[in-house]
Design an enzyme around this catalytic site. Sequence first.
Site, PDB file in Angstrom:
ATOM      1  N   ASP A 231      -6.682 -16.095   2.075  1.00 13.82           N
ATOM      2  CA  ASP A 231      -8.013 -16.640   2.377  1.00 13.82           C
ATOM      3  C   ASP A 231      -9.008 -16.275   1.281  1.00 13.82           C
ATOM      4  O   ASP A 231      -9.843 -17.088   0.892  1.00 13.82           O
ATOM      5  CB  ASP A 231      -8.532 -16.081   3.718  1.00 13.82           C
ATOM      6  CG  ASP A 231      -8.229 -17.035   4.866  1.00 13.82           C
ATOM      7  OD1 ASP A 231      -7.306 -17.862   4.723  1.00 13.82           O
ATOM      8  OD2 ASP A 231      -8.903 -16.944   5.908  1.00 13.82           O
TER       9      ASP A 231
ATOM     10  N   ASP B 169      -5.635  -3.133  -2.112  1.00 16.84           N
ATOM     11  CA  ASP B 169      -7.067  -3.031  -2.412  1.00 16.84           C
ATOM     12  C   ASP B 169      -7.346  -3.441  -3.858  1.00 16.84           C
ATOM     13  O   ASP B 169      -8.299  -4.183  -4.139  1.00 16.84           O
ATOM     14  CB  ASP B 169      -7.602  -1.617  -2.111  1.00 16.84           C
ATOM     15  CG  ASP B 169      -6.667  -0.502  -2.569  1.00 16.84           C
ATOM     16  OD1 ASP B 169      -5.515  -0.803  -2.939  1.00 16.84           O
ATOM     17  OD2 ASP B 169      -7.087   0.668  -2.562  1.00 16.84           O
TER      18      ASP B 169
ATOM     19  N   LYS C  27       0.887  -1.176   0.000  1.00 16.43           N
ATOM     20  CA  LYS C  27       0.000   0.000   0.000  1.00 16.43           C
ATOM     21  C   LYS C  27       0.922   1.223   0.000  1.00 16.43           C
ATOM     22  O   LYS C  27       0.870   2.084   0.883  1.00 16.43           O
ATOM     23  CB  LYS C  27      -0.911  -0.076   1.246  1.00 16.43           C
ATOM     24  CG  LYS C  27      -2.023   0.925   1.284  1.00 16.43           C
ATOM     25  CD  LYS C  27      -3.113   0.708   0.249  1.00 16.43           C
ATOM     26  CE  LYS C  27      -4.159   1.788   0.323  1.00 16.43           C
ATOM     27  NZ  LYS C  27      -5.040   1.848  -0.855  1.00 16.43           N
TER      28      LYS C  27
ATOM     29  N   ASP D  94      -2.406 -12.643   4.930  1.00 13.52           N
ATOM     30  CA  ASP D  94      -3.422 -13.371   5.694  1.00 13.52           C
ATOM     31  C   ASP D  94      -4.775 -13.229   5.003  1.00 13.52           C
ATOM     32  O   ASP D  94      -5.495 -14.199   4.753  1.00 13.52           O
ATOM     33  CB  ASP D  94      -3.458 -12.771   7.119  1.00 13.52           C
ATOM     34  CG  ASP D  94      -4.240 -13.623   8.081  1.00 13.52           C
ATOM     35  OD1 ASP D  94      -4.717 -14.706   7.673  1.00 13.52           O
ATOM     36  OD2 ASP D  94      -4.389 -13.220   9.245  1.00 13.52           O
TER      37      ASP D  94
END
Length: 369
Positions: A249, A221, A189, A245
């Site tokens: 997922d 994002d 980011k 993380d």
Amino acid sequence: MKMKILIVAGDGIGPEVTQEAVQILRSVAEMGSHDFEITEKLIGGVAIKAANTPLPQITLDTALKSDAVLLGAVGGNEFNSLPPERRPEAGLLQLRRALGGFANLRPAISYPQLASNSPLRAEVVEGANILFVRELLGGLYFGEPRKWDRDANVAWNTMRYTRDEVARVARVAFELASKRRKKVTSVDKANVLEVSQLWRATVMEIAQEYPEITLEHQYVDACAMHLMNDPRNFDVVLTENLFGDILSDEAAVITGSLGMLPSGTIGGTVNLYEPVHGSAPDIAGKGLANPIGAILTAAMLLRHSAGLERDAQAIEKSVRNVIGQGYRTADLARSKPDGQMVLTTREMGRRIHESLNQIIERRQAVHAV
Ligand code: NAD
């Protein structure tokens, strides 16, 4: 090839799926005349019951003397009332810390016959094959200072990385990409965070050592969106702890079931391999667990800790074969189209085992000619 492997099967479906992975490892050892010394120890809820601690000293000592550790899963409803530091999950966190791996590898692969199991459209996920390389020991989860000041009603954490922490995990990603489709997407980011600016600068510096690899950068994002829009566009995704993380997922949905996902954590004293899923108390002991995540985890162990790439590929091929023949565990067979046969954990393990033996026998026959 000689190696010591510690199995910590743990709780719930952990022992059920691990048993199938161990069969596969034993078969690879026998057929390739490798000397695998396989030891089993307790962790998690079973260890609490037997030794009143989720990580007995003997388990930790044996792990530290092993060449690789294969874990099933830990946790169970009966332990939920214990304080966090005495719960089964605390044993796993302690083990991960002691083994010291900093690079968490999580493949997310769409198998053609399972593409319709994904909540994404089959034509979007089909052919996707992503390897997440997530930094595991730094970033927001470990950075100091951290505090919840209850009196002042304020809390804070610190996302912190040193150049060297970024450089070592970046090298893992570039090395792995060089054996795959030669592309690394580094996720940060950097438009907002200084820590991401250091991350990006370091990744670009390390990229100079790997001129054959294409490096691209994505903001986290945007990456979250691209993973869903066009997962086939990714090869290796390199990212820091928190982003990894969440994104790994998210990307798991392309595989269609939690039971399909392997993982490995490398770079420390001893590498630790574990399927992504938990102990699944809702299906434990019923023969419903999908052992493929654990079996693919064994393949990762052979690839990254034993250097047995061809055997790792043979296991992956046998999984594809068995799925291709229409065999499914219950989690994969929800829609039950024609031609699918629903198997128990053991039956699925046995089918994969048989297919693996055939692949290795064929390979050996070709070599013998
Ligand atoms: P879970 O992964 O155990 O289960 C989530 C859902 O997926 C359940 O419906 C389960 O039946 C299903 N599922 C999981 N693995 C499967 C498999 N191999 N085959 C078929 N279906 C499968 O997550 P949870 O329910 O949130 O947690 C249960 C326990 O596991 C808790 O105690 C939790 O703390 C623990 N846990 C442990 C680990 C680990 O050991 N690494 C990871 C996550 C959760």
